[in-house]
Design a protein around this motif. Structure first.
Motif, PDB file in Angstrom:
ATOM      1  N   LYS A 266     -63.860-167.123  26.658  1.00  0.00           N
ATOM      2  CA  LYS A 266     -64.523-165.846  26.866  1.00  0.00           C
ATOM      3  C   LYS A 266     -65.957-165.824  27.531  1.00  0.00           C
ATOM      4  CE  LYS A 266     -67.787-163.818  23.105  1.00  0.00           C
ATOM      5  NZ  LYS A 266     -68.745-163.282  24.734  1.00  0.00           N
ATOM      6  N   GLU A 267     -66.180-167.087  28.337  1.00  0.00           N
ATOM      7  CA  GLU A 267     -67.308-166.889  29.053  1.00  0.00           C
ATOM      8  C   GLU A 267     -66.200-166.566  30.756  1.00  0.00           C
ATOM      9  OE1 GLU A 267     -68.192-170.888  29.777  1.00  0.00           O
ATOM     10  OE2 GLU A 267     -70.106-171.378  27.490  1.00  0.00           O
ATOM     11  N   SER A 269     -63.889-164.645  30.396  1.00  0.00           N
ATOM     12  CA  SER A 269     -63.530-163.009  30.122  1.00  0.00           C
ATOM     13  C   SER A 269     -64.698-162.345  30.579  1.00  0.00           C
ATOM     14  CB  SER A 269     -63.676-162.920  28.975  1.00  0.00           C
ATOM     15  OG  SER A 269     -63.273-161.803  28.496  1.00  0.00           O
ATOM     16  N   ASP A 270     -66.286-162.882  30.562  1.00  0.00           N
ATOM     17  CA  ASP A 270     -67.080-161.934  30.268  1.00  0.00           C
ATOM     18  C   ASP A 270     -67.696-162.236  32.564  1.00  0.00           C
ATOM     19  OD1 ASP A 270     -67.440-161.488  27.423  1.00  0.00           O
ATOM     20  OD2 ASP A 270     -68.954-163.543  27.724  1.00  0.00           O
ATOM     21  N   THR A 273     -65.648-159.179  33.313  1.00  0.00           N
ATOM     22  CA  THR A 273     -66.254-157.929  33.594  1.00  0.00           C
ATOM     23  C   THR A 273     -67.460-158.089  34.259  1.00  0.00           C
ATOM     24  OG1 THR A 273     -65.280-158.226  31.882  1.00  0.00           O
ATOM     25  CG2 THR A 273     -67.142-156.566  31.059  1.00  0.00           C
ATOM     26  N   ARG A 274     -67.993-159.006  34.775  1.00  0.00           N
ATOM     27  CA  ARG A 274     -69.484-158.945  35.111  1.00  0.00           C
ATOM     28  C   ARG A 274     -68.601-158.206  36.951  1.00  0.00           C
ATOM     29  NH1 ARG A 274     -73.363-162.950  33.830  1.00  0.00           N
ATOM     30  NH2 ARG A 274     -74.730-161.845  34.988  1.00  0.00           N
TER      31      ARG A 274
END
Length: 369
Positions: A266-267, A269-270, A273-274
């Motif tokens: 998740k880290e 992926s985030d 995205t950023r």
């Protein structure tokens, strides 16, 4: 609605829509908060703000090309409001041929390049896992990984690694595959080939150096437009390096990442995205500037004025406390540089400008490939 525009988040800033209609160049799409979309168009009246128009009203306000009308409809159907979704729509609409054969060729090459970079990232990530975590000294070639015998060999090695990590072989494979898919736009730092977003960071660094040199050596920039643009680029680079560094850190600690993939995935992926949001729009800015490098001084000045109006701003939420004042100073400096669009009231289509925009879009897509 004319409003002061300084986004707090990427979602508020919106995603660049690569329209070819001159008045919509660098317009951004975002969610309207009610399940629909709206478009943000900078400085239509020459003010320091933007115009925000409901998506369905775009056709009523602007005379759009055939390509842009079809693109507009596709975006509305897909509710495309992220860089990833917009990129997919842009590739698909380019493949229709509505923007010419150059756009088709550029889209095909970009799609092929993205797939190649995904496979290459997967290869280097698998090799890193094997080299770091396997008990035997093994290095796998691309040919070996693509063969049945090679895949069987890899599965045997991965089974031992999975046992040490206390996960199943199937789960380990799935996690590595997901990892490589996520980071394919930036790749791995140790790769000899720079993937798309890491490559864009390198281009942005070169752009900043070039526009700074132009500002120092040119007598056509008394207002300091070049330095303003360079400062925005530098802040973007600073934030971008931090984001990519955090993504790379996980690849440097494979054991911890794979043992805690639920959290680490998740880290990553985030972070991806950023970084995608952060760099959204810069490829078109760079292409615009490169398009006038060999042109007349007044063309370069005009390009800078256009760039200032459409700079991809780093949202305040993404900035560290010590960058807040610098960004506020940039906002104040930029306000006086916003210029009107000369043909807004006339509604006439500038064919030459539209052709230049279409060419830049194709060149930007090809450069990413």
């Amino acid at each position: 609605m004319n409003t002061k525009y300084w986004p707090a988040t990427f979602e508020e800033r919106g995603v660049v829509v690569p329209f070819t209609t001159p008045m919509l160049a660098f317009a951004r799409a975002r969610s309207d908060g009610n399940g629909g979309l709206e478009i943000i168009v900078p400085g239509l009246s020459g003010g320091s703000g933007v115009y925000i128009i409901g998506w369905s009203g775009v056709r009523e306000v602007f005379r759009m090309s055939v390509h842009d009308r079809a693109f507009h409809d596709m975006i509305e159907t897909r509710k495309a409001a992220t860089p990833r979704d917009m990129r997919r729509c842009a590739h698909e609409i380019a493949m229709t041929g509505l923007s010419g054969p150059d756009a088709i060729d550029a889209a095909e090459k970009a799609i092929e390049q993205e797939e190649n970079e995904r496979l290459l990232t997967n290869y280097y990530l698998v090799n890193s896992v094997v080299k770091t975590l396997a008990k035997a000294d093994v290095k796998l070639s691309v040919v070996e990984l693509s063969s049945a015998a090679g895949q069987k060999k890899v599965r045997g090695i991965m089974a031992g690694i999975a046992s040490d990590l206390r996960v199943s072989s199937e789960q380990l494979y799935a996690d590595i595959e997901k990892w490589s898919d996520l980071i394919a736009p930036v790749g791995i730092a140790s790769m000899p080939h720079e993937c798309r977003l890491r490559r864009l960071m390198s281009r942005l660094k070169a752009f900043r150096m070039n526009v700074t040199a132009w500002g120092k050596n040119s007598n056509a920039d008394p207002d300091g437009l070049a330095f303003l643009v360079a400062d925005v680029a530098l802040l973007t680079l600073d934030v971008g390096r931090t984001l990519i560094g955090e993504i790379d850190d996980h690849a440097n600690d494979l054991t911890a990442a794979l043992a805690n993939w639920g959290t680490v995935g998740k880290e990553i992926s985030d972070g991806m995205t950023r970084i995608s949001w952060l760099l959204d729009g810069w490829d078109h800015v760079i292409e615009l500037w490169e398009d006038v490098l060999d042109g007349a001084m007044h063309e370069q000045r005009d390009a800078l004025e256009e760039i200032v109006r459409m700079l991809p701003l780093v949202p305040t939420k993404e900035l560290e406390t010590n960058n807040g004042k610098a960004w506020g100073d940039l906002e104040n400096a930029m306000r006086k540089f916003v210029k009107p669009l000369q043909n807004w009231q006339s509604g006439h289509t500038d064919i030459e400008l539209q052709l230049r925009i279409e060419r830049r879009r194709a060149e930007a897509m090809r450069e990413q490939a």
